[in-house]
Scaffold this active site. Structure first.
Site, short mmCIF file in Angstrom:
data_model
loop_
_atom_site.label_atom_id
_atom_site.label_comp_id
_atom_site.label_asym_id
_atom_site.label_seq_id
_atom_site.Cartn_x
_atom_site.Cartn_y
_atom_site.Cartn_z
N SER A 1 27.36 -2.86 -23.53
CA SER A 1 26.31 -3.90 -23.38
C SER A 1 25.04 -3.57 -23.26
O SER A 1 24.16 -4.59 -22.46
CB SER A 1 26.91 -4.65 -22.02
OG SER A 1 28.21 -5.26 -22.48
N GLU B 1 38.02 2.71 -27.12
CA GLU B 1 38.75 1.73 -27.85
C GLU B 1 40.09 2.83 -28.50
O GLU B 1 41.02 2.31 -28.47
CB GLU B 1 38.20 1.13 -28.73
CG GLU B 1 37.53 -0.04 -28.10
CD GLU B 1 36.00 -0.67 -28.83
OE1 GLU B 1 35.99 -0.24 -29.98
OE2 GLU B 1 35.34 -1.20 -28.12
N HIS C 1 36.22 7.31 -28.24
CA HIS C 1 35.51 6.12 -27.79
C HIS C 1 36.71 5.65 -27.04
O HIS C 1 37.86 5.57 -27.43
CB HIS C 1 35.22 5.29 -28.94
CG HIS C 1 34.56 4.02 -28.60
ND1 HIS C 1 35.17 2.79 -28.02
CD2 HIS C 1 33.20 3.67 -28.51
CE1 HIS C 1 34.54 1.87 -27.92
NE2 HIS C 1 33.27 2.35 -28.14
N LYS D 1 31.94 -0.28 -35.35
CA LYS D 1 33.65 -0.70 -34.91
C LYS D 1 33.77 -1.03 -36.26
O LYS D 1 33.30 -0.72 -37.29
CB LYS D 1 33.61 -1.51 -33.87
CG LYS D 1 32.83 -0.95 -32.63
CD LYS D 1 33.27 -1.82 -31.33
CE LYS D 1 32.38 -1.20 -30.17
NZ LYS D 1 32.65 -1.82 -28.87
N GLU E 1 29.99 5.61 -21.24
CA GLU E 1 30.32 4.27 -21.42
C GLU E 1 31.37 3.90 -20.51
O GLU E 1 32.53 3.71 -20.62
CB GLU E 1 30.86 4.28 -22.87
CG GLU E 1 29.80 4.48 -24.04
CD GLU E 1 30.08 3.77 -25.30
OE1 GLU E 1 29.15 2.94 -25.56
OE2 GLU E 1 31.19 3.97 -25.96
N ASN F 1 27.06 1.76 -32.94
CA ASN F 1 28.49 2.00 -33.23
C ASN F 1 28.96 0.35 -34.06
O ASN F 1 29.17 -0.59 -33.19
CB ASN F 1 29.45 2.16 -32.04
CG ASN F 1 30.62 2.12 -32.29
OD1 ASN F 1 31.41 2.11 -33.34
ND2 ASN F 1 31.45 2.15 -30.98
N GLY G 1 31.27 -4.49 -24.65
CA GLY G 1 31.58 -5.81 -25.01
C GLY G 1 31.63 -6.89 -23.91
O GLY G 1 32.26 -7.81 -24.49
P1 PGA Z 1 28.81 -2.87 -26.89
O1 PGA Z 1 29.68 -1.74 -27.21
O2 PGA Z 1 27.56 -2.47 -27.00
O3 PGA Z 1 29.11 -4.08 -27.61
O4 PGA Z 1 29.05 -3.17 -25.15
C1 PGA Z 1 29.19 -0.45 -26.95
C2 PGA Z 1 30.22 0.83 -27.46
O5 PGA Z 1 31.53 0.21 -27.85
O6 PGA Z 1 29.95 1.73 -28.08
#
Ligand code: PGA
Length: 246
Positions: free
Chosen positions: A210, A97, A95, A11, A165, A9, A171
């Site tokens: 992460s 976000e 997601h 983003k 997730e 992903n 993140g």
């Molecule tokens: P990350 O993001 O691996 O940076 O924690 C995962 C995601 O948001 O899908």
């Protein structure tokens, strides 16, 4: 069981020059492994570069979001049929976000899942609890509600995938223990079987939050984890391929 899915992903990252550079290096270094696929989720602006790159078959790509309408007067939006026309096979939905920053609700997610399936793509639905919900011991209730809502309008004869997730793990460098991941994934698998019968066994259930080359092997050891959804560690060819190759 399914193939193991390593999903990247990106983003809101990578200019067209950076995408081109990534794809050049990736093509040079990628070696396919048995039963392991890679799915890229670049920004919509990079999709034509993925289409033109003609990547080998264990690699697919998709959109990060779409509207539930197929076309029309929706300035600034992208539909699932438009994603399909750029060779996408998948689309992320819900997601965290999008849920927290853009107010996407479970009802929006349900409509998008249906629209994505109708366009011939596979929705990859993201679900997971916030830190507050985790502390209140609501994790299983939250993911149960999110999965149930996402399946509400889903077409039962079309594929779908889920990514668990935990929002607090995205993140942050924080990751649940292997036992915690196993507990949630086993619970979700049972829910899928309850809702979809035997075919629920084959719905991909990814873990995201992460994931990196240090923790990927441990997470991969969880029986019900069928793949990873990777943000930060997917932006560099070396770290993505390290995780793919574990
Ligand atoms: P990350 O993001 O691996 O940076 O924690 C995962 C995601 O948001 O899908």
């Amino acid at each position: 069981m399914n193939r193991f899915l390593v999903a990247a992903n990106w983003k809101m990252n990578k200019t067209s020059t950076e995408t081109a550079e990534f794809l050049r290096e990736f093509k040079e270094k990628f070696q396919a492994r048995d039963h392991r696929d890679i799915i890229f989720f670049p920004t919509a602006l990079s999709l034509s570069q993925f289409q033109e790159a003609h990547l080998p078959s264990p690699i697919a790509y998709g959109g990060q979001n779409c509207l539930s309408q197929p076309s029309g007067a929706f300035t600034g939006e992208i539909s699932a049929p438009l994603l399909a026309s750029y060779g996408c096979q998948f689309c992320l939905v819900g997601h965290s976000e999008r849920r927290t920053l853009f107010g996407e609700t479970d009802a929006d997610v349900a409509k998008k899942v249906k629209a994505i399936q109708e366009a011939g793509l596979i929705p990859m639905v993201c679900i997971g609890e916030t830190e507050k919900q985790r502390l209140a011991k609501e994790t299983l209730a939250v993911v149960q509600r999110q999965m149930t809502e996402a399946l509400a309008l889903a077409l039962t004869d079309k594929p779908i995938a889920f990514a668990y997730e935990p929002v607090w793990a995205i993140g942050t460098g924080l990751v649940p223990t292997v036992a915690e991941i196993a507990e949630v994934h086993t619970f979700l698998r049972q829910l899928l079987v309850q809702k979809r019968g035997n075919s629920g066994e084959n719905i991909p259930l990814l873990y995201g939050g992460s994931v990196n080359s240090q923790n990927a092997r441990d997470i991969d050891s969880v029986k019900e984890v069928n793949g990873f959804l990777i943000g930060g560690a997917s932006l560099k060819v070396a770290s993505l391929l390290e995780i793919y190759s574990i």
